[in-house]
Design a protein around this motif. Sequence first.
Motif, PDB file in Angstrom:
ATOM      1  N   LEU A  49       8.028  24.944  56.423  1.00 20.32           N
ATOM      2  CA  LEU A  49       9.026  25.658  57.206  1.00 20.32           C
ATOM      3  C   LEU A  49      10.047  26.256  56.246  1.00 20.32           C
ATOM      4  N   PHE A  50      10.480  27.509  56.543  1.00 26.99           N
ATOM      5  CA  PHE A  50      11.309  28.192  55.543  1.00 26.99           C
ATOM      6  C   PHE A  50      12.571  28.830  56.108  1.00 26.99           C
ATOM      7  N   ASP A  51      12.777  28.880  57.425  1.00 29.31           N
ATOM      8  CA  ASP A  51      14.001  29.503  57.934  1.00 29.31           C
ATOM      9  C   ASP A  51      15.116  28.470  58.014  1.00 29.31           C
ATOM     10  N   VAL A  52      16.308  28.940  58.298  1.00 28.03           N
ATOM     11  CA  VAL A  52      17.483  28.075  58.285  1.00 28.03           C
ATOM     12  C   VAL A  52      17.368  26.962  59.319  1.00 28.03           C
ATOM     13  N   GLU A  53      16.828  27.290  60.501  1.00 25.84           N
ATOM     14  CA  GLU A  53      16.711  26.310  61.575  1.00 25.84           C
ATOM     15  C   GLU A  53      15.434  25.480  61.479  1.00 25.84           C
ATOM     16  N   HIS A  54      14.660  25.707  60.425  1.00 22.77           N
ATOM     17  CA  HIS A  54      13.408  24.974  60.210  1.00 22.77           C
ATOM     18  C   HIS A  54      12.470  25.085  61.413  1.00 22.77           C
ATOM     19  N   LYS A  55      12.269  26.328  61.835  1.00 31.73           N
ATOM     20  CA  LYS A  55      11.318  26.598  62.919  1.00 31.73           C
ATOM     21  C   LYS A  55      10.186  27.508  62.452  1.00 31.73           C
ATOM     22  N   LEU A  56      10.568  28.564  61.737  1.00 35.44           N
ATOM     23  CA  LEU A  56       9.543  29.472  61.236  1.00 35.44           C
ATOM     24  C   LEU A  56       8.812  28.822  60.064  1.00 35.44           C
ATOM     25  N   GLY A  57       7.508  29.037  60.006  1.00 38.12           N
ATOM     26  CA  GLY A  57       6.767  28.433  58.910  1.00 38.12           C
ATOM     27  C   GLY A  57       5.344  28.942  58.815  1.00 38.12           C
ATOM     28  N   VAL A  58       4.630  28.391  57.833  1.00 39.32           N
ATOM     29  CA  VAL A  58       3.217  28.702  57.622  1.00 39.32           C
ATOM     30  C   VAL A  58       2.473  27.388  57.430  1.00 39.32           C
ATOM     31  N   THR A  59       1.160  27.476  57.454  1.00 37.41           N
ATOM     32  CA  THR A  59       0.299  26.313  57.232  1.00 37.41           C
ATOM     33  C   THR A  59      -0.518  26.545  55.974  1.00 37.41           C
ATOM     34  N   ALA A  60      -0.584  25.536  55.128  1.00 41.68           N
ATOM     35  CA  ALA A  60      -1.394  25.641  53.911  1.00 41.68           C
ATOM     36  C   ALA A  60      -2.874  25.702  54.270  1.00 41.68           C
ATOM     37  N   ASP A  61      -3.688  26.206  53.332  1.00 43.82           N
ATOM     38  CA  ASP A  61      -5.124  26.251  53.584  1.00 43.82           C
ATOM     39  C   ASP A  61      -5.756  24.918  53.204  1.00 43.82           C
ATOM     40  N   ILE A  62      -7.071  24.891  53.147  1.00 45.74           N
ATOM     41  CA  ILE A  62      -7.781  23.644  52.864  1.00 45.74           C
ATOM     42  C   ILE A  62      -7.446  23.102  51.484  1.00 45.74           C
ATOM     43  N   GLN A  63      -7.172  23.987  50.520  1.00 44.84           N
ATOM     44  CA  GLN A  63      -6.845  23.568  49.169  1.00 44.84           C
ATOM     45  C   GLN A  63      -5.359  23.326  48.962  1.00 44.84           C
ATOM     46  N   PHE A  66      -0.432  27.857  49.915  1.00 44.67           N
ATOM     47  CA  PHE A  66       0.265  28.582  50.973  1.00 44.67           C
ATOM     48  C   PHE A  66       0.930  29.839  50.396  1.00 44.67           C
ATOM     49  N   LEU A  67       1.164  30.792  51.279  1.00 46.37           N
ATOM     50  CA  LEU A  67       1.820  32.043  50.913  1.00 46.37           C
ATOM     51  C   LEU A  67       2.817  32.384  52.020  1.00 46.37           C
ATOM     52  N   ILE A  68       4.073  32.566  51.639  1.00 47.61           N
ATOM     53  CA  ILE A  68       5.129  32.954  52.586  1.00 47.61           C
ATOM     54  C   ILE A  68       5.540  34.382  52.282  1.00 47.61           C
ATOM     55  N   ARG A  69       5.458  35.241  53.279  1.00 46.86           N
ATOM     56  CA  ARG A  69       5.987  36.593  53.188  1.00 46.86           C
ATOM     57  C   ARG A  69       6.965  36.775  54.341  1.00 46.86           C
ATOM     58  N   THR A  70       8.213  37.005  54.032  1.00 46.55           N
ATOM     59  CA  THR A  70       9.220  37.141  55.079  1.00 46.55           C
ATOM     60  C   THR A  70      10.366  38.013  54.583  1.00 46.55           C
ATOM     61  N   SER A  71      11.032  38.664  55.517  1.00 46.40           N
ATOM     62  CA  SER A  71      12.195  39.477  55.178  1.00 46.40           C
ATOM     63  C   SER A  71      13.490  38.661  55.282  1.00 46.40           C
ATOM     64  N   GLN A  72      13.381  37.448  55.782  1.00 51.44           N
ATOM     65  CA  GLN A  72      14.563  36.601  55.919  1.00 51.44           C
ATOM     66  C   GLN A  72      14.895  35.922  54.596  1.00 51.44           C
ATOM     67  N   GLU A 259       6.244  34.156  62.903  1.00 51.14           N
ATOM     68  CA  GLU A 259       6.949  35.351  63.342  1.00 51.14           C
ATOM     69  C   GLU A 259       6.203  36.062  64.460  1.00 51.14           C
ATOM     70  N   GLU A 260       4.924  35.717  64.640  1.00 51.53           N
ATOM     71  CA  GLU A 260       4.140  36.289  65.737  1.00 51.53           C
ATOM     72  C   GLU A 260       3.620  35.221  66.687  1.00 51.53           C
ATOM     73  N   ASP A 261       3.052  34.140  66.152  1.00 52.10           N
ATOM     74  CA  ASP A 261       2.397  33.131  66.976  1.00 52.10           C
ATOM     75  C   ASP A 261       3.020  31.762  66.721  1.00 52.10           C
ATOM     76  N   THR A 262       2.641  30.823  67.585  1.00 55.02           N
ATOM     77  CA  THR A 262       3.059  29.440  67.443  1.00 55.02           C
ATOM     78  C   THR A 262       1.826  28.571  67.220  1.00 55.02           C
TER      79      THR A 262
END
Length: 805
Positions: A49-63, A66-72, A259-262
């Motif tokens: 999770l990477f936003d201030v409120e710790h809601k937005l985030g990504v999931t790592a792959d099998i290895q 992870f890659l985060i691309r955000t304008s925030q 930013e698009e899905d949950t």
Amino acid sequence: MSAFFRPTLRRILFFSGFLFVHALSAQTEIRGRVVDSLSHEPLAFANILFDVEHKLGVTADIQGNFLIRTSQPVSQLRISYLGYKTKITAPVFDGLMEIPLMPSTLQLQEVLILGDKNPTEKLIRRVIENKKNNNPERLPSFSYKSYNKINYDLFTFGTGKQDTSLAKLDRLADKMGLLIMESVTERKFIFPDKDEEVITATKVSGFKNPLFASLATDIQPFSFYQEIIPILDRSFVNPIADGSLNRYDFSIQDTIYGEEDTVYIVAFSPQKGKKFDALTGHLYINTYQYAVQNVIARPAEPGLMDIVIEQLYSRIDGKKWFPEQLNFELIIRNYPQKNVGMKASGQSYIRDIQLNPSIDKKDFGLENVRMEKNAGQKDLRYWTGQRIDSLTERENRTYTFMDSIGQKNNFDGILNQAEKLSRGRLGWKFLEVDINKLFVFNEYEGNRPGLGLYTGKGLSEWFSIGGYFGYGFRDKAWKYGADLTLNFFPRHDVQIYTAWWHDVMEPGQSRLDTERGLTNVRSFMTSRMDRTDWKQAELSFRGFRYGKISLGGVAYSRSPGYDYFFMRDNGTEWSGDYQVAEAFLRFRYAYKERIVESFGQKISMGSKYPVFSAIVVQGLDEIAGGEIPYSKVEAGISHSFKTKKWGDTHIQVRGGLANGEIPAPLLFHGPGSKSKSVWVYLDNYFQTMGLYEFLSDRYAHVFIRQDFGSLLFQTQKFKPRISLVQGIGYGNLANPAQHQGFEFKTMEKGYYESGLLVNQIFRINYLNIAYLGFGGGVFYRYGAYQLPDMKQNLALKVSLTFSTR
């Protein structure tokens, strides 16, 4: 447009462009990898999770990547993983950051999904409702390439101080592994059943030219959308199968807002008191089409082998979900010795995915999996271009060491012998020994040593010629023969087979049974034989894609080796040799049968659909020496399937009809297996019927076995596998008085038999990789052919099983 507006518009466009470029330059990109702090193994599907409120985030792959691309703006990362302590750390914007997580001893809080009031149950129901839409194997067509790698390693475990040998083994295991297997495959698919995977490259440490390869689907299914999930030799009820809410408990572990899905992380495990083959693990459910984005699963009851599978799905073209990474880890403890275990870790990377490509059905071959001839001879440059990541120093050492060991100990020669052994042969490049001819035993011949020699593939792959001889010590007679096989168009299994032999044959047996040799336990019981001189010519080939067709003719003389004579319609007695000439057509059809090419031969992996087989025989008069004009037909259907509630069901139905003036050796004996010398349970035989108790010129048999496995009863240490068995038979004989010399019955009133089979009453741990199970059953005959003495209606049989659980 006025002069005033033109410069104003230019300023607006320029300013908008500036803002757009600025937004692009302000895009934050963070790359990292989440690992276990102790083992440094990647943690698949860790949450970042990477936003201030710790809601937005990504999931790592099998290895764990992870890659985060955000304008925030990103000031800190919150990394969590089930069973590990959550970590908050500052991001690294330049380079790859590695984030180690410490295992946690605390129990995570769970939110159970109970009843219709909980909205999360709707989530699981939507996943189930959208299975068909998200199942990649329901697409009209697809194609992809995959790179697969499996590492086999030893590891030590246990409490207390290690002894010197274990410590030495531990240090060696840190430096190199046992074995590495790599492969590259290309797969194409057209719904519903056109499926072909070509192994374009294979590499195995220690071998120069391996005849086998690792596939993404060797251990686990290609996708997690089947009702029954096959893993190794077991089958499990899918947690998202229809009705799974009545079998599994679910709990929400975490939620990641993109930013698009949950993405909802949902744990699943079997409900208490429910007995079925269950999995346990976690589903990562994406709200876009309510699809499985990631899955981690393992057997709820591992058995001797503990296995974890991991699957990662990505949206192709932003629309359809498709598997992109498939991993597994298989662990066997206390093998090859106490406090030493073996681990197999596999990764499959799927790339060059094309959805709904234009594929011609004519481009598909017979095999579902086949290997290119030069697959095992790719050079280093090729493999460097195919690998997703470069080999580690440890993997390079494994290759170097195992290749030297393989060359020194001739691993390729051992593999070549294994290929021959799979065909029942041993030997050399040009000459092979038929193992089944070395020793034969049955009640009629007694011990029968012998020898069979045949040309090998090293001489030619287009033909095989050879012969055999043997001597029966009980019947005191020599047997011998020779045959020639010509292979044309191997891809379509076109083959010509010719044979001649002087041997013995059991009378009245079904021509649908082709199993011979050491694996045919029924042949050990044989106590009646006909002395036979046999000549045969046969053409076989593939037809209708899933069919195998054989056309041929035989000419033979047959003399009963027991008291028997035949009264002909004209009142004359016929005994001695029967001269027979036959033309025959044999047909087998297995719809959607999966055929895999391995060790240079085609191996059937079975079919999910009923398998049909039939043979039509026409006896010829005054042709090729034949003197018995008759016609004979047999047909059968066999089917096995698994249900979520009742276990495995096996059904076989057979029937036959013979018309003409036919002596007993050419008619049908009932499929009995009651013998004083062999007490082994045999599938699709009557356990309480004598071998030659009944004689028919037309028959119908039905055998049903319902394997409940351990669904009915099990404890922690005692896990018997219970089966119910039912056999029903009908038969008729037009002129019983024609057959003299031995006693027999007819079966027009119906033969009935029921039994209870309990496997694995007692089991032996075989090298800690499988259980050799001993069980038994009791069977009872009833109805019109029930015997006066109740004990004679019972049959006690021993069963042998081999399983990992």
